[in-house]
Design a protein around this motif. Structure first.
Motif, mmCIF file in Angstrom:
data_model
loop_
_atom_site.group_PDB
_atom_site.id
_atom_site.type_symbol
_atom_site.label_atom_id
_atom_site.label_comp_id
_atom_site.label_asym_id
_atom_site.label_seq_id
_atom_site.Cartn_x
_atom_site.Cartn_y
_atom_site.Cartn_z
ATOM 1 N N HIS A 202 2.291 10.560 55.770
ATOM 2 C CA HIS A 202 0.970 11.127 55.467
ATOM 3 C C HIS A 202 0.398 11.806 56.709
ATOM 4 O O HIS A 202 -0.509 11.284 57.355
ATOM 5 C CB HIS A 202 0.023 10.035 54.971
ATOM 6 N N THR A 218 4.329 10.139 44.936
ATOM 7 C CA THR A 218 5.227 9.254 45.680
ATOM 8 C C THR A 218 5.192 7.833 45.130
ATOM 9 O O THR A 218 6.218 7.147 45.090
ATOM 10 C CB THR A 218 4.866 9.250 47.170
ATOM 11 N N GLN A 225 5.495 5.025 51.892
ATOM 12 C CA GLN A 225 4.502 5.947 52.424
ATOM 13 C C GLN A 225 4.022 5.447 53.785
ATOM 14 O O GLN A 225 3.465 4.357 53.889
ATOM 15 C CB GLN A 225 3.319 6.073 51.460
#
Length: 507
Positions: A202, A218, A225
């Motif tokens: 991110h 996702t 993540q």
């Protein structure tokens, strides 16, 4: 049979198929206690707890819950904990000034504000909003038991209100429905080849168009993540190496920072031949595209869209037909904004403005009926961007208001910026028109450069590559250029000193 498309579908799939997979690796260095590594089962439990807490606070279906935060696991969970049970998330740009934050909180009618402890100073304590500080007073969000109040789901209901960058006026609240976000996320994921072997970083601020929909896409695929709180080129490379990152989204300025950090990187640059970098926010210079592909070895994918379109409208990715082309030619082909994504229709009006029809186009601007009607005249969303459609691909020529009219000729500031940025000593460039008695508007370049380059060298560089009327007539050197949180040049601020005393902003 039909069932409503809601963003809860994405987390439901994750917890059903990948419950024990690592879902989120939270930022370790932050003022609130890090949540560490969370599985998708953990994320689901925390989202439900958050929804129960909002039930107990009396926030109704359709009630607005604002969040002002750097990238964090808490923010990511809130995309599901707020909207999955019918409430409306309002992600706020953490780089705004206090009056701008106050305006958004009041204009949206937010009942609850979730805020990062580093950003509490941006919130007026006298506003009628219940404020919960992450890591300080947020225990009540994450320790609830029981099931949230049932919401049957409505794909036409608002899921988020995302405020525009406000580069030309006060921010407008873009109402995005569950259907908008669902179709954007699935289409985006399909176009970039998202799969359950990916690891996503991110780098993009999650507040911006909901991280372009990546938190939803996702999650559905059980992707790990990795949260990055603050952009730093070297730190991005370290996390790519540490976590095996295969996908990220970023503005060109972020990737420029990575390129600078890569110069001092020892050994092979991590991610080579396996990382896909999805770029948008500003048209990248051709040289930047070449460097991303050659120096980093990352795949370059360009998209185009706006907050109002959730955001995906076009995708430009390397094609088999281009593989025999020279590398520079490939970079120029990739420099176009792309072909319409699945389900998107594009057109241009007689003035050259890009128009769009898509299921991910916004429901409207929050409590701004006239602005909504103006943006959707004739059943098309009016982007405000000037562009050309050729061979099925869109090329953005300029913001319509950024076209410089000099001596009766239209000059695309983007074209001039691209040429200036092809000079190895130019690091940043903004080309604007300033008032001039002879030419109407004078093509003026504001540059951040290495110290050893001078104006005459840059002028000659442009003359060799551009028609004479397009070349800058004036160059000013700056230490930095104003940008939005998403990397867009704030040209209205750059123009202000030159146009301040004029009632008409064209000449």
């Amino acid at each position: 049979m039909e069932f409503p498309l809601t963003i809860k579908d994405f987390l439901d799939r994750a917890v059903n198929v990948y419950p024990e997979r690592v879902a989120v690796v939270d930022e370790a260095d932050q003022p609130a206690p890090s949540m560490g590594s969370l599985t998708y089962r953990d994320v689901d439990r925390l989202a439900r707890s958050q929804a129960v807490a909002l039930d107990d606070m009396g926030v109704p279906v359709g009630g607005r819950v604002a969040v002002l935060s750097q990238n964090s696991a808490r923010l990511l969970i809130s995309f599901f904990g707020v909207s999955s049970w019918g409430r409306v998330l309002v992600p706020v740009n953490f780089r705004l000034a206090r009056p701008e934050v106050d305006y958004i909180l009041q204009q949206s009618g937010a009942e609850v504000l979730l805020v990062d402890p580093e950003l509490v100073h941006l919130v007026d304590p006298d506003l009628p909003v219940r404020t919960i500080v992450f890591g300080d007073t947020d225990d009540l969000l994450w320790n609830r038991t029981g099931e949230p109040r049932h919401w049957p789901g409505d794909e036409s209901a608002p899921a988020t209100i995302n405020y525009t960058s406000g580069t030309t006026s006060k921010p407008k609240g873009v109402v995005l429905t569950h259907r908008n976000l669902w179709l954007n996320a699935t289409t985006f994921g399909w176009h970039v080849g998202l799969n359950d072997d990916d690891v996503y970083l991110h780098t993009l601020p999650m507040f911006h168009a909901n991280g372009w929909g990546m938190p939803y896409a996702t999650s559905a695929m059980g992707v790990e993540q990795v949260v990055l709180r603050k952009v730093d080129g070297a730190e991005i490379l370290r996390r790519v190496q540490r976590h095996g990152v295969t996908l990220l989204c970023a503005a060109p300025a972020v990737l420029t920072a990575v390129l600078e950090a890569a110069r001092d990187w020892e050994g092979e640059v991590p991610g080579r031949a396996r990382l896909r970098a999805v770029v948008a926010g500003a048209p990248p210079p051709t040289r930047t595209i070449e460097r991303i592909r050659d120096e980093l070895g990352w795949e370059f994918i360009q998209i185009y869209g706006l907050t109002e379109t959730s955001p995906l409208l076009t995708v430009n990715r390397m094609r088999a037909e281009w593989r025999d082309e020279p590398r520079e030619r490939q970079a120029r082909l990739l420099g176009r904004q792309g072909a319409p994504a699945l389900g998107v229709r594009l057109a241009t009006d007689p003035s050259g403005e890009v128009l769009a029809q898509a299921n991910q186009c916004m429901a409207g601007y929050w409590e701004m009926d006239q602005q909504t009607a103006d943006a959707q005249v004739g059943g098309w969303f009016h982007t405000g961007d000037g562009g050309v459609l050729e061979d099925g691909y869109l090329t953005i020529v300029d913001r319509k208001k950024d076209v410089i009219v000099s001596g009766g000729e239209n000059v695309s500031s983007i074209e001039v910026e691209d040429v200036l940025l092809s000079h190895p000593s130019v690091r940043e460039a903004a080309v604007i028109g300033i008032p001039d008695e002879k030419w109407g508007e004078l093509v003026t370049a504001l540059l951040v450069t290495d110290e050893h380059v001078d104006e005459s060298e840059l002028m000659q560089h442009c003359r060799e590559r551009l028609a004479g009327y397009k070349c800058p007539k004036r160059i000013e050197f700056r230490k930095n250029l104003e940008r939005t949180a998403t990397g867009k040049l704030q040209k209205f601020k750059l123009r202000q000193p030159y146009w301040r005393d004029r009632t008409v902003q064209v000449n």
